[in-house]
Design a protein around this motif. Structure first.
Motif, PDB file in Angstrom:
ATOM      1  N   LEU A  42      -3.680  -3.465 -54.531  1.00 39.81           N
ATOM      2  CA  LEU A  42      -1.795  -3.346 -55.422  1.00 39.81           C
ATOM      3  C   LEU A  42      -2.268  -1.992 -55.954  1.00 39.81           C
ATOM      4  CD1 LEU A  42      -2.725  -6.584 -57.219  1.00 39.81           C
ATOM      5  CD2 LEU A  42      -0.822  -6.518 -55.049  1.00 39.81           C
ATOM      6  N   THR A  43      -0.641  -1.879 -55.940  1.00 44.83           N
ATOM      7  CA  THR A  43      -0.604  -0.264 -56.368  1.00 44.83           C
ATOM      8  C   THR A  43       1.027  -1.239 -58.251  1.00 44.83           C
ATOM      9  OG1 THR A  43       2.250  -0.504 -55.155  1.00 44.83           O
ATOM     10  CG2 THR A  43       0.032   0.727 -54.426  1.00 44.83           C
ATOM     11  N   GLU A  44       0.631  -0.534 -58.973  1.00 46.35           N
ATOM     12  CA  GLU A  44       0.912  -0.625 -60.373  1.00 46.35           C
ATOM     13  C   GLU A  44       2.948  -0.868 -60.051  1.00 46.35           C
ATOM     14  OE1 GLU A  44       2.344   1.497 -64.638  1.00 46.35           O
ATOM     15  OE2 GLU A  44       1.561   2.486 -62.911  1.00 46.35           O
ATOM     16  N   ALA A  45       3.472  -0.769 -58.536  1.00 47.87           N
ATOM     17  CA  ALA A  45       4.494  -0.803 -58.729  1.00 47.87           C
ATOM     18  C   ALA A  45       4.876  -2.324 -58.075  1.00 47.87           C
ATOM     19  CB  ALA A  45       5.526   0.869 -57.643  1.00 47.87           C
ATOM     20  N   GLN A  46       3.522  -2.328 -57.311  1.00 50.91           N
ATOM     21  CA  GLN A  46       3.710  -4.014 -55.927  1.00 50.91           C
ATOM     22  C   GLN A  46       3.701  -4.933 -58.111  1.00 50.91           C
ATOM     23  OE1 GLN A  46       1.192  -2.967 -53.524  1.00 50.91           O
ATOM     24  NE2 GLN A  46       2.156  -3.627 -52.058  1.00 50.91           N
ATOM     25  N   VAL A  47       2.638  -4.343 -58.945  1.00 50.28           N
ATOM     26  CA  VAL A  47       2.858  -5.453 -59.431  1.00 50.28           C
ATOM     27  C   VAL A  47       3.364  -5.200 -60.424  1.00 50.28           C
ATOM     28  CG1 VAL A  47       1.039  -5.938 -62.046  1.00 50.28           C
ATOM     29  CG2 VAL A  47      -0.077  -4.881 -59.655  1.00 50.28           C
ATOM     30  N   THR A  48       4.232  -4.477 -61.148  1.00 50.42           N
ATOM     31  CA  THR A  48       5.819  -4.983 -61.595  1.00 50.42           C
ATOM     32  C   THR A  48       6.751  -5.667 -60.979  1.00 50.42           C
ATOM     33  OG1 THR A  48       4.594  -2.258 -62.742  1.00 50.42           O
ATOM     34  CG2 THR A  48       7.185  -2.676 -62.966  1.00 50.42           C
ATOM     35  N   ARG A  49       7.377  -5.409 -60.054  1.00 49.97           N
ATOM     36  CA  ARG A  49       7.673  -5.720 -59.236  1.00 49.97           C
ATOM     37  C   ARG A  49       8.010  -7.452 -58.912  1.00 49.97           C
ATOM     38  NH1 ARG A  49       6.750  -3.005 -54.282  1.00 49.97           N
ATOM     39  NH2 ARG A  49       8.301  -4.172 -53.147  1.00 49.97           N
ATOM     40  N   PHE A  50       6.416  -7.696 -58.752  1.00 50.28           N
ATOM     41  CA  PHE A  50       6.075  -8.862 -58.912  1.00 50.28           C
ATOM     42  C   PHE A  50       6.258  -8.975 -60.184  1.00 50.28           C
ATOM     43  CE2 PHE A  50       3.131 -13.059 -59.653  1.00 50.28           C
ATOM     44  CZ  PHE A  50       3.631 -13.248 -58.625  1.00 50.28           C
ATOM     45  N   PHE A 123       5.857  -9.385 -50.458  1.00 53.64           N
ATOM     46  CA  PHE A 123       5.910 -11.058 -51.635  1.00 53.64           C
ATOM     47  C   PHE A 123       4.548 -11.507 -51.838  1.00 53.64           C
ATOM     48  CE2 PHE A 123       7.193 -14.441 -54.090  1.00 53.64           C
ATOM     49  CZ  PHE A 123       7.082 -13.447 -55.438  1.00 53.64           C
ATOM     50  N   SER A 124       4.161 -12.199 -50.119  1.00 53.22           N
ATOM     51  CA  SER A 124       2.865 -13.393 -49.812  1.00 53.22           C
ATOM     52  C   SER A 124       2.524 -12.988 -50.726  1.00 53.22           C
ATOM     53  CB  SER A 124       2.996 -14.272 -49.134  1.00 53.22           C
ATOM     54  OG  SER A 124       4.942 -14.753 -48.918  1.00 53.22           O
ATOM     55  N   TRP A 125       1.624 -10.879 -50.035  1.00 58.03           N
ATOM     56  CA  TRP A 125       0.802 -10.593 -49.794  1.00 58.03           C
ATOM     57  C   TRP A 125       0.163 -10.082 -51.543  1.00 58.03           C
ATOM     58  CZ3 TRP A 125      -1.469  -6.289 -51.792  1.00 58.03           C
ATOM     59  CH2 TRP A 125      -2.402  -5.288 -51.347  1.00 58.03           C
ATOM     60  N   VAL A 126       1.199 -10.066 -52.424  1.00 60.01           N
ATOM     61  CA  VAL A 126       0.806  -8.905 -53.530  1.00 60.01           C
ATOM     62  C   VAL A 126       0.800  -9.918 -54.603  1.00 60.01           C
ATOM     63  CG1 VAL A 126       2.310  -8.581 -55.654  1.00 60.01           C
ATOM     64  CG2 VAL A 126       2.321  -6.892 -52.979  1.00 60.01           C
ATOM     65  N   ARG A 127       1.332 -11.697 -54.446  1.00 59.56           N
ATOM     66  CA  ARG A 127       1.657 -13.210 -55.289  1.00 59.56           C
ATOM     67  C   ARG A 127       0.261 -13.276 -55.195  1.00 59.56           C
ATOM     68  NH1 ARG A 127       1.379 -18.312 -53.532  1.00 59.56           N
ATOM     69  NH2 ARG A 127       1.974 -19.422 -54.944  1.00 59.56           N
ATOM     70  N   LEU A 128      -0.428 -13.360 -54.271  1.00 62.02           N
ATOM     71  CA  LEU A 128      -1.445 -13.589 -53.224  1.00 62.02           C
ATOM     72  C   LEU A 128      -3.311 -12.704 -54.444  1.00 62.02           C
ATOM     73  CD1 LEU A 128      -3.625 -15.698 -51.877  1.00 62.02           C
ATOM     74  CD2 LEU A 128      -3.706 -14.442 -50.084  1.00 62.02           C
ATOM     75  N   ARG A 129      -2.868 -11.505 -54.653  1.00 57.66           N
ATOM     76  CA  ARG A 129      -4.160 -10.519 -55.055  1.00 57.66           C
ATOM     77  C   ARG A 129      -3.712 -10.502 -56.638  1.00 57.66           C
ATOM     78  NH1 ARG A 129      -3.853 -11.082 -50.187  1.00 57.66           N
ATOM     79  NH2 ARG A 129      -5.358 -10.863 -48.959  1.00 57.66           N
ATOM     80  N   VAL A 130      -2.076 -10.688 -56.814  1.00 56.54           N
ATOM     81  CA  VAL A 130      -1.977 -10.128 -58.732  1.00 56.54           C
ATOM     82  C   VAL A 130      -2.977 -12.107 -58.936  1.00 56.54           C
ATOM     83  CG1 VAL A 130      -0.619 -11.476 -60.297  1.00 56.54           C
ATOM     84  CG2 VAL A 130       0.265  -9.417 -58.877  1.00 56.54           C
ATOM     85  N   TYR A 131      -2.559 -12.745 -58.692  1.00 52.71           N
ATOM     86  CA  TYR A 131      -3.307 -14.499 -59.055  1.00 52.71           C
ATOM     87  C   TYR A 131      -4.686 -14.308 -58.669  1.00 52.71           C
ATOM     88  CZ  TYR A 131       0.811 -16.675 -59.737  1.00 52.71           C
ATOM     89  OH  TYR A 131       2.337 -16.932 -60.695  1.00 52.71           O
ATOM     90  N   GLN A 132      -5.530 -13.961 -57.380  1.00 53.77           N
ATOM     91  CA  GLN A 132      -6.900 -13.115 -57.023  1.00 53.77           C
ATOM     92  C   GLN A 132      -6.976 -12.643 -58.213  1.00 53.77           C
ATOM     93  OE1 GLN A 132      -7.585 -10.301 -54.423  1.00 53.77           O
ATOM     94  NE2 GLN A 132      -9.873 -11.281 -54.180  1.00 53.77           N
ATOM     95  N   ALA A 133      -6.521 -11.290 -58.918  1.00 53.61           N
ATOM     96  CA  ALA A 133      -6.763 -10.561 -59.699  1.00 53.61           C
ATOM     97  C   ALA A 133      -6.913 -11.519 -61.065  1.00 53.61           C
ATOM     98  CB  ALA A 133      -5.689  -9.764 -59.878  1.00 53.61           C
ATOM     99  N   ALA A 134      -5.965 -11.898 -61.393  1.00 52.54           N
ATOM    100  CA  ALA A 134      -6.454 -13.122 -62.668  1.00 52.54           C
ATOM    101  C   ALA A 134      -7.497 -13.994 -62.785  1.00 52.54           C
ATOM    102  CB  ALA A 134      -5.043 -13.729 -62.913  1.00 52.54           C
ATOM    103  N   GLY A 135      -8.366 -14.373 -61.454  1.00 49.23           N
ATOM    104  CA  GLY A 135      -8.935 -15.646 -61.281  1.00 49.23           C
ATOM    105  C   GLY A 135      -8.704 -16.659 -61.160  1.00 49.23           C
TER     106      GLY A 135
END
Length: 195
Positions: A42-50, A123-135
């Protein structure tokens, strides 16, 4: 017999209303295809936007998000009290009576995605990776998966629970998501419903 018929009718009516989701997604202004990076970072911008999009949806739902939370808590509890990932039938049953709240959340999400310049794919790709990174394993249902589920149920097609198996999140993703862990965890009830 009457409670069963009423429940089935409520679920069916709610699912028919949820067909509006497709129309709402047509309002997305960013429709370009998204090619995820090979390294899954992920990029910081993607996480911020999400975070901005999800915070907007959560704020718009206000206290109504408790209906999602209550439904999620009920679905996520096995008969013996153990925690479990809700089945598709649990999820569909949980949607009974929630269709108005769900559609409003979807409207808000689409508007927030437009403001953040997200396509549904990104959005779907970022969403999945954010939750994955959060465990968190709550993102088994993506907005597009739910749409297909509703269509298939309406046609009486047998459906399978979507499987999500991802390798461990890249360290960069974990580092980007770490400051937002509590906030991301609080969105689990929304995540289960594809939001």
């Amino acid at each position: 017999m009457r409670p069963v018929v009423t429940t089935v009718s409520e679920v069916t009516d709610g699912m028919k209303r949820l067909g509006e989701v497709r129309d709402l997604d047509r309002a997305l202004t960013t429709t370009a295809s998204f090619t995820p990076p090979e390294d899954g970072a992920l990029t910081e911008a993607q996480v911020t936007r999400f975070i901005r999009v999800q915070s907007t949806v959560r704020a718009a739902l206000g206290t109504r998000v408790e209906r999602f939370a209550d439904t999620y808590r009920t679905m996520g509890q096995g008969p013996d009290g153990t925690r479990r990932i809700p089945s598709l039938s649990d999820l569909l049953g949980g949607l009974a009576g929630l269709s108005d709240v769900y559609l409003e959340a979807w409207r808000v999400q689409v508007a927030a995605m437009n403001e953040a310049r997200f396509s549904r794919d990104e959005f779907s790709w970022v969403r999945l990776r954010v939750y994955q990174a959060a465990g968190l394993d709550a993102v088994r249902y993506d907005a597009r998966d739910l749409e297909r589920v509703f269509e298939n149920v309406a046609r009486d097609v047998r459906i399978e629970v979507p499987a999500v198996s991802l390798p461990d999140a890249p360290a960069v993703n974990k580092a980007l998501v770490k400051p937002h862990l509590a906030q991301v965890s609080s969105w689990l009830p929304m995540a289960v419903f594809g939001l």
